[in-house]
Design an enzyme around this catalytic site. Structure first.
Site, PDB file in Angstrom:
ATOM      1  N   TRP A 131       8.594   1.550  -4.210  1.00 29.82           N
ATOM      2  CA  TRP A 131       7.375   0.770  -4.465  1.00 29.82           C
ATOM      3  C   TRP A 131       7.524   0.157  -5.851  1.00 29.82           C
ATOM      4  O   TRP A 131       7.764   0.881  -6.823  1.00 29.82           O
ATOM      5  CB  TRP A 131       6.159   1.691  -4.380  1.00 29.82           C
ATOM      6  CG  TRP A 131       4.851   1.037  -4.709  1.00 29.82           C
ATOM      7  CD1 TRP A 131       4.388  -0.162  -4.247  1.00 29.82           C
ATOM      8  CD2 TRP A 131       3.831   1.578  -5.542  1.00 29.82           C
ATOM      9  NE1 TRP A 131       3.125  -0.395  -4.749  1.00 29.82           N
ATOM     10  CE2 TRP A 131       2.758   0.652  -5.526  1.00 29.82           C
ATOM     11  CE3 TRP A 131       3.700   2.745  -6.275  1.00 29.82           C
ATOM     12  CZ2 TRP A 131       1.578   0.868  -6.249  1.00 29.82           C
ATOM     13  CZ3 TRP A 131       2.532   2.971  -6.986  1.00 29.82           C
ATOM     14  CH2 TRP A 131       1.482   2.029  -6.974  1.00 29.82           C
ATOM     15  N   ASP A 212       5.663  11.632  -4.190  1.00 27.58           N
ATOM     16  CA  ASP A 212       4.576  10.668  -4.104  1.00 27.58           C
ATOM     17  C   ASP A 212       4.181  10.587  -2.628  1.00 27.58           C
ATOM     18  O   ASP A 212       4.968  10.125  -1.803  1.00 27.58           O
ATOM     19  CB  ASP A 212       5.048   9.302  -4.633  1.00 27.58           C
ATOM     20  CG  ASP A 212       3.934   8.276  -4.592  1.00 27.58           C
ATOM     21  OD1 ASP A 212       4.166   7.122  -4.994  1.00 27.58           O
ATOM     22  OD2 ASP A 212       2.816   8.619  -4.142  1.00 27.58           O
ATOM     23  N   LYS A 248      -4.922   4.783   1.810  1.00 32.73           N
ATOM     24  CA  LYS A 248      -4.499   4.326   3.142  1.00 32.73           C
ATOM     25  C   LYS A 248      -5.045   5.212   4.245  1.00 32.73           C
ATOM     26  O   LYS A 248      -5.626   4.737   5.206  1.00 32.73           O
ATOM     27  CB  LYS A 248      -2.969   4.271   3.247  1.00 32.73           C
ATOM     28  CG  LYS A 248      -2.194   3.619   2.117  1.00 32.73           C
ATOM     29  CD  LYS A 248      -2.791   2.391   1.569  1.00 32.73           C
ATOM     30  CE  LYS A 248      -2.126   1.738   0.389  1.00 32.73           C
ATOM     31  NZ  LYS A 248      -0.814   2.027   0.001  1.00 32.73           N
TER      32      LYS A 248
HETATM   33  C1  LIG Z   1       4.595   4.674  -2.467  1.00 37.97           C
HETATM   34  C2  LIG Z   1       3.235   4.377  -3.030  1.00 37.97           C
HETATM   35  N1  LIG Z   1       2.743   5.190  -3.985  1.00 37.97           N
HETATM   36  C3  LIG Z   1       1.536   4.984  -4.535  1.00 37.97           C
HETATM   37  C4  LIG Z   1       0.751   3.929  -4.133  1.00 37.97           C
HETATM   38  C5  LIG Z   1      -0.574   3.783  -4.850  1.00 37.97           C
HETATM   39  O1  LIG Z   1      -1.633   3.553  -4.062  1.00 37.97           O
HETATM   40  P1  LIG Z   1      -3.110   3.826  -4.610  1.00 37.97           P
HETATM   41  O2  LIG Z   1      -3.060   3.789  -6.107  1.00 37.97           O
HETATM   42  O3  LIG Z   1      -3.932   2.730  -4.037  1.00 37.97           O
HETATM   43  O4  LIG Z   1      -3.466   5.178  -4.111  1.00 37.97           O
HETATM   44  C6  LIG Z   1       1.210   3.041  -3.128  1.00 37.97           C
HETATM   45  C7  LIG Z   1       0.367   1.872  -2.675  1.00 37.97           C
HETATM   46  N2  LIG Z   1       1.116   0.750  -2.287  1.00 37.97           N
HETATM   47  O5  LIG Z   1       0.424  -0.374  -2.259  1.00 37.97           O
HETATM   48  C8  LIG Z   1       0.579  -1.034  -1.048  1.00 37.97           C
HETATM   49  C9  LIG Z   1       1.785  -1.947  -1.082  1.00 37.97           C
HETATM   50  O6  LIG Z   1       2.876  -1.504  -1.482  1.00 37.97           O
HETATM   51  O7  LIG Z   1       1.638  -3.097  -0.667  1.00 37.97           O
HETATM   52  C10 LIG Z   1       2.484   3.272  -2.577  1.00 37.97           C
HETATM   53  O8  LIG Z   1       2.989   2.461  -1.626  1.00 37.97           O
END
Ligand SMILES: Cc1ncc(COP(=O)(O)O)c(CNOCC(=O)O)c1O
Length: 399
Positions: A131, A212, A248
């Site tokens: 990510w 994560d 999500k």
């Molecule tokens: C691996 C991972 N960790 C952490 C997160 C963090 O998400 P949040 O802070 O919303 O809980 C995300 C959220 N990604 O966002 C969607 C995208 O890649 O288009 C994530 O994919």
């Protein structure tokens, strides 16, 4: 003179920039398979029934006080059970230092800052690819980064042997970032057997595993099953860190509800670690938001709402899995010369299609289809209404 004349415009975020471009496109045919946010078969965002019911129960609540720096203890306890197991001995023995965070991003960042402060010389090994925001998080926390092999372009699967070599060759006691399930952006997860081998090698090398887990429940549709990697590491005695998020799997995106936990040696160490996590949070945001934590607690503490949630998260996961099959079959029916097996082998929200940046650019310019330039397709944006159009466009730019 202007104070900020030296400030340059920041680079466009590779993910959020796609949504901006999509919104600016007037074409009625446009398709957004960029950002990783769930959409139903009509392409619309979803508020889960369990969340609506929790909202009703909370409506009119007169409680608006600050949460403690560590957030809602009830929400954290319920959240730890999801990751560590309902009957986890670690929870019973009070060995887990855990705080509510600003969703998964906040959990990762709080951990990175904690790592910098309490393991100052350490680095973090981050998978290739990952990510995109992971790099920003540990960079801003001033923790030096290394990478480890993960994705295998030729097979569009896991490069397991290269991963194991990197784990083996890293200095003893290195920190590794691992995606617990539904790897973003590749959708490629180690098999259970591979996780067991990775865990054994981590043990031999005394590495630290930071999981994560942003998609628990989204991969298989079963949160317990999606936590298998974590359970394997726990069974093998690893003292791990975990970032959890309800963005999500509960659709609480904008409520920013997450949790950071660190498994410690004993209750005394857990109290010390938690106090230091709070000490980091205090000057950052003081204490986390109330409403999302109340929604999560209302849902998870009520057996009926929890089982409704489990049904709804399975519906979301199943819809995505169904779209994987339909997209692959549509491409095969079009007589594509390429293999699209990976579309159904990969898991979770994302399909790492293998499309080149140039092919992605053509999809956007000629077909108004929006995805990140690494070829990642957010399968949540694929619907029975657009899958045929998407398959045809992909076929046209790849044949
Ligand atoms: C691996 C991972 N960790 C952490 C997160 C963090 O998400 P949040 O802070 O919303 O809980 C995300 C959220 N990604 O966002 C969607 C995208 O890649 O288009 C994530 O994919």
């Amino acid at each position: 003179s202007s104070w900020w004349k030296s400030v340059e415009p920041a680079p466009k975020d590779p993910i959020l920039g796609v949504t901006e471009a999509f919104l600016a496109d007037p074409s009625p045919e446009k398709v957004n398979v960029g950002v990783g946010a769930y959409r139903d078969d009509n392409g619309k965002p979803v508020v889960l029934e369990c969340v609506r019911e929790a909202e009703k129960r909370l409506a009119g609540s007169t409680f608006m006080e600050y949460l403690p720096m560590g957030g809602s203890a009830k929400m954290v306890d319920l959240t730890l059970k999801l990751a560590y197991g309902d009957n986890s001995e670690f929870i019973k023995d009070k060995r887990i230092a855990a705080v509510q965070t600003l969703s998964g991003t906040g959990a990762c960042r709080l951990f990175a800052d904690f790592q910098k402060r309490f393991s100052p010389g350490s680095q973090i090994y981050i998978p290739v690819p990952t990510w995109s925001n992971h790099h920003n998080i540990w960079k801003d926390a001033q923790v030096p980064q290394k990478t480890y092999h993960y994705y295998h372009p030729e097979t569009k699967g896991l490069d397991f042997s290269a991963l194991m070599d990197d784990v083996k060759n890293a200095p003893e006691g290195s920190f590794f970032l691992l995606h617990a399930c539904a790897h973003n952006p590749t959708g490629v997860d180690p098999t259970e057997e591979q996780w067991r081998e990775i865990s054994q090698l981590f043990k031999a090398k005394k590495h630290f595993a930071f999981f994560d887990m942003a998609y628990q429940g989204f991969a298989s549709g079963d949160p317990a099953r999606d936590a298998k990697s974590i359970r394997i590491f726990l069974e093998d005695g690893h003292h791990i860190g975990i970032s959890q998020s309800y963005a999500k799997n509960m659709g609480l995106y904008g409520q920013r509800v997450g949790c950071l936990s660190v498994l410690c040696e004993d209750p005394k160490q857990a109290v010390a670690v938690k106090s230091q996590l709070q000490q980091l949070a205090r000057p950052m945001y003081s204490n986390p938001p109330l409403h999302g934590a109340q929604l999560v607690s209302t849902i998870l503490e009520d057996p009926e709402l929890k089982s409704l949630w489990l049904k709804e998260v399975k519906v979301m996961a199943d819809r995505i899995i169904g779209m994987r099959t339909t997209l692959r079959e549509s491409l095969e029916k079009l007589g594509s010369p390429l293999s699209w097996e990976h579309v159904t082998k990969q898991i979770g929200m994302f399909c790492y299609s293998g499309l080149t940046p140039e092919q992605v650019d053509r999809l956007t310019s000629e077909y108004h289809i929006y995805m990140t330039r690494n070829g990642r397709i957010s399968m949540a944006g694929v619907t029975t209404g657009n899958v045929g159009y998407l398959a045809n466009a992909i076929h046209e730019v790849t044949k």
